[in-house]
Design an enzyme around this catalytic site. Structure first.
Site, PDB file in Angstrom:
ATOM      1  N   HIS A  55       0.825  -1.225   0.000  1.00  0.00           N
ATOM      2  CA  HIS A  55       0.000   0.000   0.000  1.00  0.00           C
ATOM      3  C   HIS A  55       0.856   1.271   0.000  1.00  0.00           C
ATOM      4  O   HIS A  55       0.509   2.262   0.650  1.00  0.00           O
ATOM      5  CB  HIS A  55      -0.958   0.013   1.200  1.00  0.00           C
ATOM      6  CG  HIS A  55      -1.966  -1.096   1.161  1.00  0.00           C
ATOM      7  ND1 HIS A  55      -3.113  -1.031   0.412  1.00  0.00           N
ATOM      8  CD2 HIS A  55      -1.985  -2.305   1.766  1.00  0.00           C
ATOM      9  CE1 HIS A  55      -3.807  -2.164   0.566  1.00  0.00           C
ATOM     10  NE2 HIS A  55      -3.132  -2.953   1.356  1.00  0.00           N
ATOM     11  N   ASN A 128     -10.411  -2.774   2.018  1.00  0.00           N
ATOM     12  CA  ASN A 128      -9.991  -2.856   0.621  1.00  0.00           C
ATOM     13  C   ASN A 128     -11.201  -2.601  -0.274  1.00  0.00           C
ATOM     14  O   ASN A 128     -12.326  -2.517   0.219  1.00  0.00           O
ATOM     15  CB  ASN A 128      -9.441  -4.250   0.309  1.00  0.00           C
ATOM     16  CG  ASN A 128      -7.996  -4.429   0.743  1.00  0.00           C
ATOM     17  OD1 ASN A 128      -7.219  -3.477   0.782  1.00  0.00           O
ATOM     18  ND2 ASN A 128      -7.629  -5.651   1.069  1.00  0.00           N
ATOM     19  N   TYR A 338      -0.245  -3.764  11.660  1.00  0.00           N
ATOM     20  CA  TYR A 338      -0.365  -2.378  11.183  1.00  0.00           C
ATOM     21  C   TYR A 338       0.313  -1.400  12.124  1.00  0.00           C
ATOM     22  O   TYR A 338       1.087  -0.543  11.698  1.00  0.00           O
ATOM     23  CB  TYR A 338      -1.835  -2.022  10.942  1.00  0.00           C
ATOM     24  CG  TYR A 338      -2.294  -2.495   9.591  1.00  0.00           C
ATOM     25  CD1 TYR A 338      -2.291  -3.853   9.279  1.00  0.00           C
ATOM     26  CD2 TYR A 338      -2.690  -1.609   8.604  1.00  0.00           C
ATOM     27  CE1 TYR A 338      -2.675  -4.309   8.033  1.00  0.00           C
ATOM     28  CE2 TYR A 338      -3.079  -2.058   7.346  1.00  0.00           C
ATOM     29  CZ  TYR A 338      -3.067  -3.404   7.073  1.00  0.00           C
ATOM     30  OH  TYR A 338      -3.446  -3.851   5.835  1.00  0.00           O
TER      31      TYR A 338
END
Ligand code: NDP
Length: 482
Positions: A55, A128, A338
């Protein structure tokens, strides 16, 4: 006349000359004492922070979320507490595999990461543009991503690795079918849906738990770019989607999405025909219809890309009271990954950067102190330990979730329900496509599969056939296998 803005060093010292460096004589070497020059060069050398492994290429925009329907029977989250309530938000929309400078109009999944600045802290909906994913167990994630990245010996992209992996991991078939459908190359960020993908949970005021799926449906309509056109744009304007989002917002044509949820009462998960926590599956709308919640509008462009988009950090771990996790194995891993990636990329105090700090909640009452780039008052004289008798913040059991019943043996489970588990839903998707979409799907797959050895093509055709005979035959025909 307005006062001249004087150039300074980072320490605020006025700079006498920004065009010539300090040298020993006109032709002599540069002097070490030209600290302005040294600072300028040293800072320039450090302008790049680590790029996201996935990403990396993205556009971002600020916006507003407005509640349009009452869902307080499912969740006590303050952001949904009243019809008409507005919450400030920020969205970051990315491709997955390409580097920061890569082209936007490639066939790839798109990240759809949203940060809602609620009065109970920030809710990150890190989704997503697909309702599913390639794998359902995070232990496969680094291997899968390696297949999307460059060959370590040649530094070039390769088709073999991804098909080799997919041929051995049939749970990926559903997502492969979505990726190679027309939706694999959106016309732009406003023209795609967003999905939470994982199952999450809602908790209401009565402390009842519901399993939920999040859907953001585009109000602009789904629009896609045919592959030939996408390749042309990728060459002419690699930043096509980034520019398009900036331009539409600049023109006041604010893109909007309707936010829906699917809701499953906690008990129903036990007997549902699909594993509701398997990220490679959807919950068919016929079983769990979409329930409208609100509208998201992107209405303000970032003023500085690095400060607002590059430094933005999202974590599925950031859920607010009334929204929580599920046993989805991929979600469990992302809760760790994350925040961990952000600590590596931005430093341990990344949540204190203006784009990531709570806006509406306005508090960060933690016992965390120090760390790289701590730039606020670092907690001042307040206690840095707990329990304490000097008025430090305390935990509030009112925010505790209802206990979740778990049972079973600690072991490693594949999470498969029957031999056809990985084939039924890709087949359902194929069957709902129009003949034109089915034709394009076969062409798009063949456009990549022709580059790999024939035995691998045949293996993949077998997988497509198990989803639907016509799907497999369509691809086989395009490859000249039948
Ligand atoms: P439904 O007919 O109720 O739903 C079909 C969904 O498929 C719609 O949301 C539609 O989105 C979406 N869709 C249509 N074409 C494509 C495409 N090329 N790529 C991805 N999605 C597409 O059927 P079910 O709920 O039984 O689902 C059938 C299949 O649809 C699933 O196996 C799944 O692959 C796919 N799907 C299902 C979703 C779900 O949450 N149930 C969500 C998205 C896809 P739209 O209305 O925006 O056109």
């Amino acid at each position: 006349m307005s006062k001249k803005k004087i150039l300074t060093t980072a320490a605020g010292i006025p700079v006498p000359d920004n065009q010539t460096s300090l040298t020993a004589g006109e032709r002599g070497p540069t002097l070490m004492q030209d600290h302005y020059l040294l600072e300028k060069l040293a800072h320039f050398n450090r302008e790049r922070i680590p790029e996201r492994v996935v990403h990396a290429k993205a556009a971002g925009a600020h916006g507003t979320f407005t509640v349009t329907k009452d869902i307080t029977m499912y969740t006590k989250a303050m952001l949904f507490s009243k019809v008409g309530k507005k919450t400030e938000m920020f969205g970051r929309f990315s491709t997955v595999a390409g580097e920061k400078g890569s082209a936007d109009t490639v066939r790839d999944v798109r990240g759809f990461a949203l940060k809602f600045y609620t009065e109970e802290g920030n809710w990150d909906m890190v989704g997503n543009n697909t309702p599913t994913f390639f794998i359902r167990d995070a232990v496969k994630f680094p291997d899968f991503i390696h297949t999307q990245k460059r060959d370590p010996s040649t530094n070039t992209k390769r088709d073999f690795a991804q098909w080799d992996f997919w041929s051995k991991v049939p749970e990926s078939l559903h997502q492969v079918t979505i990726l190679f459908s027309d939706r694999g190359i959106p016309k732009g960020i406003p023209f795609m849906n967003g999905y939470g993908s994982h199952t999450y949970s809602f908790i209401n005021r009565k402390n009842e738990r519901f399993w939920v799926k999040f859907h953001f449906k585009t109000k602009q309509g789904i629009e896609c770019i045919p592959p030939g056109e996408a390749d042309r744009i990728a060459g002419e304007d690699p930043d096509f989607h980034t520019r398009q989002l900036f331009d539409v917002i600049n023109r006041g044509e604010f893109p909007k999405w309707t936010f829906y949820v699917q809701v499953m009462p906690e008990k129903e998960a036990e007997d549902y025909r699909w594993n509701p926590f398997d990220l490679t599956k959807v919950w068919p709308h016929g079983d769990y219809p979409l329930i409208e919640v609100g509208e998201m509008e992107l209405n303000r462009n970032p003023e500085n890309y690095f400060a607002e988009v590059e430094q933005s950090a999202f974590s599925p771990g950031n859920v607010v009271p009334g929204i929580s996790f599920s046993p989805c194995k991929m979600l469990q891993a992302r809760i760790f990954s994350y925040a961990d990636a952000s600590r590596y990329r931005l430093g341990v105090n990344f949540e204190r950067l203006p784009i990531n700090a709570p806006h509406a909640a306005r508090v960060q009452n933690t016992y965390q102190r120090d760390g790289v780039m701590r730039f606020d008052d670092n907690g001042g004289p307040d206690p840095n330990y707990e329990p304490n008798s000097t008025g430090g913040p305390v935990a509030d059991p009112a925010y505790a979730e209802p206990p979740l019943k778990i049972s079973g043996d600690a072991d490693r489970y594949e999470q498969k329900r029957g031999v056809d588990d990985d084939y039924v839903q890709p087949g359902n998707l194929y069957r709902l496509m129009s003949p034109q979409q089915q034709k394009e799907l076969a062409e798009n797959i063949a456009g990549s599969l022709w580059k790999v050895p024939k035995d691998l093509q045949e293996k993949m055709v077998e997988h497509f056939r198990r989803a639907d005979e016509a799907y497999g035959d369509g691809v086989a025909r395009k490859l000249g296998l039948i």
